[in-house]
Design a protein around this motif. Structure first.
Motif, PDB file in Angstrom:
ATOM      1  N   VAL A  41     118.293  45.845 -35.302  1.00 18.35           N
ATOM      2  CA  VAL A  41     118.064  47.034 -34.485  1.00 18.35           C
ATOM      3  C   VAL A  41     118.573  48.239 -35.261  1.00 18.35           C
ATOM      4  O   VAL A  41     119.778  48.384 -35.483  1.00 18.35           O
ATOM      5  CB  VAL A  41     118.777  46.920 -33.126  1.00 18.35           C
ATOM      6  CG1 VAL A  41     118.513  48.167 -32.285  1.00 18.35           C
ATOM      7  CG2 VAL A  41     118.319  45.662 -32.388  1.00 18.35           C
ATOM      8  N   GLY A  42     117.658  49.091 -35.700  1.00 18.31           N
ATOM      9  CA  GLY A  42     118.012  50.274 -36.475  1.00 18.31           C
ATOM     10  C   GLY A  42     117.460  50.217 -37.879  1.00 18.31           C
ATOM     11  O   GLY A  42     117.742  49.281 -38.624  1.00 18.31           O
ATOM     12  N   ALA A  43     116.652  51.223 -38.240  1.00 16.58           N
ATOM     13  CA  ALA A  43     116.027  51.271 -39.564  1.00 16.58           C
ATOM     14  C   ALA A  43     116.593  52.408 -40.391  1.00 16.58           C
ATOM     15  O   ALA A  43     115.866  53.162 -41.042  1.00 16.58           O
ATOM     16  CB  ALA A  43     114.507  51.408 -39.437  1.00 16.58           C
ATOM     17  N   GLY A  44     117.925  52.547 -40.366  1.00 16.07           N
ATOM     18  CA  GLY A  44     118.597  53.446 -41.291  1.00 16.07           C
ATOM     19  C   GLY A  44     118.790  52.746 -42.622  1.00 16.07           C
ATOM     20  O   GLY A  44     118.279  51.644 -42.847  1.00 16.07           O
ATOM     21  N   PHE A  79     119.598  35.354 -34.932  1.00 12.93           N
ATOM     22  CA  PHE A  79     120.652  36.366 -34.999  1.00 12.93           C
ATOM     23  C   PHE A  79     120.054  37.731 -34.670  1.00 12.93           C
ATOM     24  O   PHE A  79     118.934  38.031 -35.093  1.00 12.93           O
ATOM     25  CB  PHE A  79     121.290  36.424 -36.390  1.00 12.93           C
ATOM     26  CG  PHE A  79     122.177  35.265 -36.704  1.00 12.93           C
ATOM     27  CD1 PHE A  79     123.520  35.274 -36.358  1.00 12.93           C
ATOM     28  CD2 PHE A  79     121.661  34.151 -37.355  1.00 12.93           C
ATOM     29  CE1 PHE A  79     124.334  34.201 -36.656  1.00 12.93           C
ATOM     30  CE2 PHE A  79     122.473  33.071 -37.651  1.00 12.93           C
ATOM     31  CZ  PHE A  79     123.815  33.092 -37.302  1.00 12.93           C
ATOM     32  N   VAL A  80     120.813  38.537 -33.952  1.00 14.07           N
ATOM     33  CA  VAL A  80     120.496  39.950 -33.761  1.00 14.07           C
ATOM     34  C   VAL A  80     121.565  40.750 -34.484  1.00 14.07           C
ATOM     35  O   VAL A  80     122.762  40.507 -34.304  1.00 14.07           O
ATOM     36  CB  VAL A  80     120.454  40.339 -32.270  1.00 14.07           C
ATOM     37  CG1 VAL A  80     120.470  41.866 -32.115  1.00 14.07           C
ATOM     38  CG2 VAL A  80     119.225  39.765 -31.602  1.00 14.07           C
ATOM     39  N   VAL A  81     121.144  41.689 -35.329  1.00 20.12           N
ATOM     40  CA  VAL A  81     122.078  42.555 -36.061  1.00 20.12           C
ATOM     41  C   VAL A  81     121.929  43.976 -35.530  1.00 20.12           C
ATOM     42  O   VAL A  81     120.831  44.547 -35.559  1.00 20.12           O
ATOM     43  CB  VAL A  81     121.814  42.521 -37.572  1.00 20.12           C
ATOM     44  CG1 VAL A  81     122.773  43.471 -38.287  1.00 20.12           C
ATOM     45  CG2 VAL A  81     121.963  41.106 -38.114  1.00 20.12           C
ATOM     46  N   ALA A  82     123.030  44.529 -35.041  1.00 16.51           N
ATOM     47  CA  ALA A  82     123.034  45.906 -34.551  1.00 16.51           C
ATOM     48  C   ALA A  82     123.383  46.844 -35.694  1.00 16.51           C
ATOM     49  O   ALA A  82     124.524  46.890 -36.151  1.00 16.51           O
ATOM     50  CB  ALA A  82     124.047  46.060 -33.419  1.00 16.51           C
ATOM     51  N   LEU A 131     127.480  43.255 -35.624  1.00 15.67           N
ATOM     52  CA  LEU A 131     127.443  44.692 -35.921  1.00 15.67           C
ATOM     53  C   LEU A 131     127.541  44.919 -37.421  1.00 15.67           C
ATOM     54  O   LEU A 131     128.264  44.199 -38.117  1.00 15.67           O
ATOM     55  CB  LEU A 131     128.608  45.418 -35.244  1.00 15.67           C
ATOM     56  CG  LEU A 131     128.830  45.223 -33.748  1.00 15.67           C
ATOM     57  CD1 LEU A 131     129.993  46.099 -33.285  1.00 15.67           C
ATOM     58  CD2 LEU A 131     127.579  45.526 -32.955  1.00 15.67           C
ATOM     59  N   VAL A 132     126.842  45.957 -37.910  1.00 10.64           N
ATOM     60  CA  VAL A 132     126.906  46.319 -39.322  1.00 10.64           C
ATOM     61  C   VAL A 132     126.734  47.825 -39.460  1.00 10.64           C
ATOM     62  O   VAL A 132     126.173  48.498 -38.583  1.00 10.64           O
ATOM     63  CB  VAL A 132     125.815  45.563 -40.132  1.00 10.64           C
ATOM     64  CG1 VAL A 132     124.422  46.137 -39.862  1.00 10.64           C
ATOM     65  CG2 VAL A 132     126.112  45.577 -41.630  1.00 10.64           C
TER      66      VAL A 132
END
Length: 371
Positions: free
Chosen positions: A9-12, A148-151, A270-271
Motif C-alpha cells: 500500500v503506497g507507491a512512493g 503479506f500486506v506491506v504498509a 510497516l516500512v
C-alpha cells in the motif's frame, strides 16, 4: 489461495523499490496507490551511498547516476567564515536527484519485471489478518488477499492507525521554509552544499540537476512563506541575494521525528515513513526506507518458502537503524538553531573540531550514512 504473494500500500520511492526487489525474485506483488497519477513534487533529493546500493539491487542505479548530480562535499559557514569543509571520496559521494525522477525510474522498472503490478486510484479502507493471509478492502474495488500486506503509506499511515500501533515522538523538530530556484550566477556554488549556521538561524543550499539549487531557511515563527520574506531572511543571515521566479512561494514545513512502537502485526508489515519519520535535515529518511526494504524483501522471500512469518529480524534491524538516523538528525537540527554568545562560541568550536584532519573522514562518513 491468496490473490497475491505481497500487497504493498503506497507507491512512493520505498514502496516502489520494495516491489521491484520482490518482483525480481519471482514473487507476485501488487502495489496500490490512492493517488490517480504520479507525484511530481521534488521532495527528497539526497541519495546516500547505501541508498545507491539499493537502487543498484533494484536495477535502476545506472539510470539514476546518469541523470543525478554528484555532490562533491560541503562547507559549514558562520558570519562569512568557513568553520569546516568536507570533500567526499568516491565511496562517500551523495547523488542529488528530485524524488519524482527516482520514482519514475522505479515505476518503469516495476512495469518491466512485472507488468500490471501498479494500481493507481485505489484507496484502502480496511486491513486485517485472517489465518494464513491478510485482507485489504478498498473504496473503489473488491477486497483482495495476500500472504503479506506491506504498509508503505507514509507518515500519516492509515494502516498503522487502524492497527493501533503507537506512533512515538522522538527528539528533534523544527519549522523550515524551502524553495528550488535557478542557480543565479552571483550565487553559484557549483556541486557543493553550503550550510550557514548563523546567529539568526540555519540556511542550507544544495545543488540540483539542471542548474538549480534548493534553499532552506530555519523558520521557527513560520513567517517565511512569502517570497520577499524568504529572500530577505537569507540575505540578512548570509549576505546572499536571491531572486525567486515570479509567483513562486516557498514551501513551509515542519520537520518532526517519530518511530512506530512495532513494525509487524501478524502478516501486516510497516516500512518507510509509515514505520519511521526522520527529519529531512540530513536527508536520511528515504535511504533508511530503501535499506530496510532490502532486508524486508529477503525476509518475505524466506517466509514464503517456509510457509510461516519470519520478519522479526527485519523489525529489530529497522528500528535500530531508524533510531540511529534520528539521533543524527536531531544533532544536525540542534547545530542549526539560532545561537548567540557562549552558545554560539561552543557550537562553532564543535563544528571546527568535526572538520579537523583527524575527524574529517569520520564526519563525512556520518553525514553520508557510512558510519
Amino acid at each position: 489461495m491468496p490473490d497475491h504473494d505481497v500487497a504493498i500500500v503506497g507507491a512512493g520511492p520505498v514502496g516502489l523499490l520494495l516491489a521491484c526487489l520482490l518482483a525480481q525474485r519471482g514473487i507476485d506483488v501488487a502495489v496500490f496507490e490512492a493517488r490517480g497519477a504520479a507525484d511530481d513534487r521534488s521532495r527528497a533529493i539526497g541519495i546516500h551511498p547505501p541508498g545507491s546500493a539499493t537502487l543498484d539491487a533494484a536495477g535502476v542505479g545506472a539510470q539514476v547516476r546518469a541523470e543525478a548530480l554528484a555532490l562533491d562535499g560541503g562547507d559549514v559557514i558562520c558570519a562569512s567564515r568557513t568553520l569546516a569543509s568536507l570533500t567526499f571520496t568516491a565511496a562517500q559521494r551523495v547523488l542529488i536527484l528530485p524524488q519524482h525522477r527516482t520514482d519514475a525510474f522505479l515505476r518503469a522498472r516495476l512495469s518491466q519485471v512485472q507488468d500490471g503490478a501498479l494500481h493507481l486510484g485505489c484507496t484502502v479502507t480496511g486491513v486485517w489478518n485472517e489465518d494464513a493471509v491478510a485482507r485489504l478492502s478498498f473504496a473503489e474495488r473488491p477486497d483482495i488477499t495476500a500472504s503479506f500486506v506491506v504498509a508503505a503509506d507514509g507518515v500519516r499511515s492509515g494502516i498503522r492507525r487502524q492497527l493501533g500501533i503507537a506512533w512515538r515522538e522522538r527528539p528533534g523538530s523544527g519549522w523550515y521554509s524551502m524553495a528550488d530556484i535557478p542557480d543565479s550566477s552571483d550565487a553559484s556554488l557549483g556541486t557543493r552544499a553550503q550550510l550557514h549556521c548563523e546567529r539568526e538561524g540555519l540556511v542550507e543550499s544544495f545543488p540540483l540537476p539542471g542548474a538549480r539549487r534548493r534553499w532552506v531557511a530555519g523558520d521557527p515563527d513560520r513567517v517565511l512563506g512569502d517570497a520577499a520574506a524568504f529572500t530577505h531572511a537569507i540575505e540578512r543571515r548570509t549576505g546572499i541575494r536571491l531572486e525567486l521566479p515570479g509567483g513562486l512561494k516557498p514551501t513551509v514545513f515542519q520537520a518532526r521525528q517519530h518511530l512506530a512502537a512495532r513494525l509487524v502485526h501478524g502478516r501486516v508489515v510497516l516500512v518507510g515513513d509509515a514505520a519511521h519519520e526522520t527529519s529531512p535535515i540530513g536527508g536520511q529518511g528515504m535511504n533508511i526506507g530503501w535499506m530496510a526494504s532490502q532486508h524486508l524483501a529477503s525476509a518475505i522471500e524466506r517466509s514464503l518458502r517456509a510457509g510461516r512469518v519470519e520478519v522479526e529480524e527485519y523489525e529489530r534491524r529497522t528500528l535500530r537503524a531508524a533510531a540511529r538516523a534520528q539521533r543524527r538528525s536531531s544533532f544536525y537540527m540542534t547545530m542549526g538553531r539560532p545561537a548567540r554568545g557562549p552558545a554560539l562560541l561552543l557550537r562553532n568550536t564543535a563544528i571546527r573540531m568535526l572538520g579537523t584532519v583527524p575527524l574529517r573522514g569520520r564526519t563525512a562518513d556520518m553525514i553520508t550514512m557510512q558510519g
